[in-house]
Scaffold this active site. Structure first.
Site, PDB file in Angstrom:
ATOM      1  N   ASP A 259      -1.077   8.158  12.816  1.00  0.00           N
ATOM      2  CA  ASP A 259      -0.488   7.911  11.575  1.00  0.00           C
ATOM      3  C   ASP A 259      -1.290   8.741  10.394  1.00  0.00           C
ATOM      4  O   ASP A 259      -2.660   9.025  10.664  1.00  0.00           O
ATOM      5  CB  ASP A 259       0.044   6.410  11.143  1.00  0.00           C
ATOM      6  CG  ASP A 259      -1.124   5.731  10.815  1.00  0.00           C
ATOM      7  OD1 ASP A 259      -2.138   6.108  10.133  1.00  0.00           O
ATOM      8  OD2 ASP A 259      -1.414   4.586  11.505  1.00  0.00           O
TER       9      ASP A 259
ATOM     10  N   LYS B  73       5.468   9.507  10.780  1.00  0.00           N
ATOM     11  CA  LYS B  73       6.543   8.260  11.144  1.00  0.00           C
ATOM     12  C   LYS B  73       7.754   8.255   9.919  1.00  0.00           C
ATOM     13  O   LYS B  73       7.472   8.310   8.874  1.00  0.00           O
ATOM     14  CB  LYS B  73       6.056   7.059  10.864  1.00  0.00           C
ATOM     15  CG  LYS B  73       4.973   6.886  12.030  1.00  0.00           C
ATOM     16  CD  LYS B  73       4.101   5.483  12.171  1.00  0.00           C
ATOM     17  CE  LYS B  73       3.204   5.263  13.059  1.00  0.00           C
ATOM     18  NZ  LYS B  73       2.455   4.336  12.812  1.00  0.00           N
TER      19      LYS B  73
ATOM     20  N   ASP C 166      -7.733   5.876  17.357  1.00  0.00           N
ATOM     21  CA  ASP C 166      -7.173   4.878  16.702  1.00  0.00           C
ATOM     22  C   ASP C 166      -8.081   3.910  16.586  1.00  0.00           C
ATOM     23  O   ASP C 166      -9.357   3.898  17.380  1.00  0.00           O
ATOM     24  CB  ASP C 166      -6.021   4.066  17.061  1.00  0.00           C
ATOM     25  CG  ASP C 166      -5.146   3.635  15.907  1.00  0.00           C
ATOM     26  OD1 ASP C 166      -5.887   3.255  14.614  1.00  0.00           O
ATOM     27  OD2 ASP C 166      -3.828   3.317  16.207  1.00  0.00           O
TER      28      ASP C 166
ATOM     29  N   ASP D 160      -3.314  -2.972  19.821  1.00  0.00           N
ATOM     30  CA  ASP D 160      -2.971  -4.548  19.870  1.00  0.00           C
ATOM     31  C   ASP D 160      -1.984  -4.483  21.027  1.00  0.00           C
ATOM     32  O   ASP D 160      -2.434  -4.457  22.347  1.00  0.00           O
ATOM     33  CB  ASP D 160      -2.497  -4.832  18.541  1.00  0.00           C
ATOM     34  CG  ASP D 160      -2.418  -6.195  18.689  1.00  0.00           C
ATOM     35  OD1 ASP D 160      -2.593  -7.073  19.622  1.00  0.00           O
ATOM     36  OD2 ASP D 160      -2.273  -6.879  17.263  1.00  0.00           O
ATOM     37  N   THR D 161      -0.781  -4.321  20.848  1.00  0.00           N
ATOM     38  CA  THR D 161       0.446  -4.538  21.546  1.00  0.00           C
ATOM     39  C   THR D 161       0.792  -2.933  22.461  1.00  0.00           C
ATOM     40  O   THR D 161       1.347  -2.947  23.164  1.00  0.00           O
ATOM     41  CB  THR D 161       1.875  -4.973  20.921  1.00  0.00           C
ATOM     42  OG1 THR D 161       2.224  -3.899  20.124  1.00  0.00           O
ATOM     43  CG2 THR D 161       1.539  -6.296  20.137  1.00  0.00           C
TER      44      THR D 161
ATOM     45  N   GLY E 119       2.213  -0.477  21.059  1.00  0.00           N
ATOM     46  CA  GLY E 119       3.342   0.160  20.473  1.00  0.00           C
ATOM     47  C   GLY E 119       2.995   1.429  19.628  1.00  0.00           C
ATOM     48  O   GLY E 119       3.527   2.514  19.952  1.00  0.00           O
TER      49      GLY E 119
END
Ligand code: R5P
Length: 327
Positions: A179, A203, A231, A235-236, A238
Site C-alpha cells: 500500500d 487501493k 510488509d 495476519d490473515t 488478505g
C-alpha cells in the site's frame, strides 16, 4: 547461578522467558551461550497466571522475552506479571523483549471513541516496572515515543534482504509495497538490495462494498520483473494475497513476499499457498506452528539478532552498530 557476568564481574545478565515461544527463547539463550533462568509459570483454574523465578535476580540486568502470539492477551499479561515479580525481587534493570509488539496497529484514533491500544501496552509495561523495551520492526517507528524509557528498535531487514538476494535475479527486481503507506520501507529495501525500481499497490474503494479496500492496480513497472513484495506483518494474508494477485495480473514474472512477523491467522496459510507467490519469507518473531506452515513458506531465525542486541545493551555497547548506522 544462571546468567552471564560482565568482564569485570560487576554486572550479571539474566535471560528469562514466558511460555509463548519456548523455541525462540532457547535459540536466543544458545546464541548467547547461557541458559534461561529456571522459572515456574502456570495457570490457575480461573485463568489467572502464577510465575516464580527459581533463583535470585537481585542486582541483575534481566531481559524478559515473550512473543505476543495467540492468545495474545494471556502472554502480555504473563510478561507483565514476570516484570512485576522481577521488580519486587530487586532486579537492577528490567528490559521487556517483545519481538512482535502486540496492538501496534492500534496506534491512533481513526474515529471518535476508539482506544490507542499501542500506547496502553507501553504504559502497562512501564507501570509493571520495565526500564526499557526491545522490539523488532515496529508497525510504525513512532511507537518508540509511547514508552518513556529507551526503546531498542531492531530491524529484520538485513536478515531478510540477505536471504532474498539469494532467491531473485538481482538485475531484474522491483520492490513492491502492498500500500502507499509503506512506500518508505520499500524504499529502504530497494536501496539495500542494490538500488531497484519501486512500485506500490493502489487501493480504491468499491462503492458496493462499504469499508472494503480493493487492491486494483500497481503503480510502477512490474512487467516481466521479479517483484519483492514487502510488509511488516502478515495476519490473515488478505493484504498480501491481493497484492500478489494484482502484481501477477499486471505482468510480473514472479513475486517473492518478505515480511518480518508471521502472525498467520486463519486462513493465511491457505491464502498464501494459493496466492501465486513463488515464496513467502518470514522470521520467527512469532511461533509458526505446524498448522500455519505451507510449502512455499520459509522461516528465518531472528534469534541471532535478538542475542546480539541484548549483548550490546548489557555491555553498554551500540545497538545501532548492528545495522551499520541505519537504526
Ligand atoms: C497493515 O497496515 C499491515 O502492514 C498489514 O499489511 C496488515 O495488517 C496485514 O493484515 P492481513 O494479512 O490480515 O491483510
Amino acid at each position: 547461578m544462571t546468567g552471564i557476568l560482565s568482564a569485570d564481574g560487576s554486572k550479571r545478565l539474566v535471560l528469562v522467558s514466558g511460555r509463548a515461544h519456548p523455541e525462540l527463547a532457547a535459540a536466543v539463550a544458545e546464541e548467547m551461550g547461557t541458559e534461561l533462568l529456571p522459572t515456574s509459570a502456570y495457570d490457575f483454574a480461573n485463568g489467572e497466571i502464577y510465575v516464580r523465578f527459581g533463583e535470585s535476580v537481585r542486582g541483575a540486568d534481566v531481559y524478559v522475552l515473550q512473543s505476543h502470539t495467540s492468545p495474545i492477551n494471556q502472554w502480555i499479561m504473563e510478561q507483565m506479571i514476570m516484570v512485576d515479580a522481577l521488580k519486587r525481587a530487586s532486579a537492577k534493570t528490567i528490559t521487556v523483549v517483545a519481538p512482535f509488539y502486540a496492538y501496534a496497529r492500534q496506534d491512533k484514533k481513526h474515529k471518535g471513541r476508539e482506544p490507542i491500544s499501542a500506547r496502553l501496552i507501553a504504559d502497562m509495561y512501564e507501570v509493571a516496572g520495565a526500564d526499557r523495551l526491545m522490539s523488532v520492526d515496529l508497525h510504525t517507528a513512532q511507537l518508540q515515543g509511547f514508552f518513556n524509557g529507551p526503546v531498542d528498535h531492531l530491524w529484520a531487514m538485513p536478515l531478510l534482504t540477505e536471504y532474498v538476494k539469494s532467491r531473485v535475479d538481482l538485475s531484474n527486481v522491483t520492490v513492491v509495497s502492498p500500500d502507499a503507506g509503506r512506500i518508505k520501507v520499500a524504499e529502504k529495501w530497494a536501496a539495500k538490495l542494490g538500488g531497484h525500481p519501486l512500485a506500490f499497490v493502489h487501493k480504491t474503494r468499491d462503492i458496493n462494498q462499504p469499508n472494503q479496500a480493493v487492491a486494483n492496480r500497481v503503480v510502477g513497472d512490474v512487467v516481466g520483473r521479479s517483484c519483492v513484495l514487502v510488509d511488516d506483518l502478515i495476519d490473515t494474508g488478505g493484504t498480501i494475497a491481493e497484492a500478489v494477485r494484482v502484481c501477477m495480473e499486471s505482468g510480473a514474472k514472479e513475486v517473492i513476499v518478505a515480511a518480518t512477523h508471521g502472525v498467520l491467522s486463519d486462513p493465511a496459510a491457505q491464502r498464501l499457498q494459493d496466492s501465486g507467490a513463488k515464496e513467502v519469507v518470514v522470521t520467527d518473531t512469532l511461533p509458526i506452528t505446524q498448522d500455519k506452515r505451507f510449502e512455499k513458506l520459509t522461516v528465518l531465525s531472528i534469534a541471532p539478532l535478538l542475542a546480539r542486541a541484548i549483548e550490546e545493551v548489557f555491555a553498554d555497547g551500540s545497538v545501532t552498530s548492528l545495522f551499520e548506522g541505519n537504526s
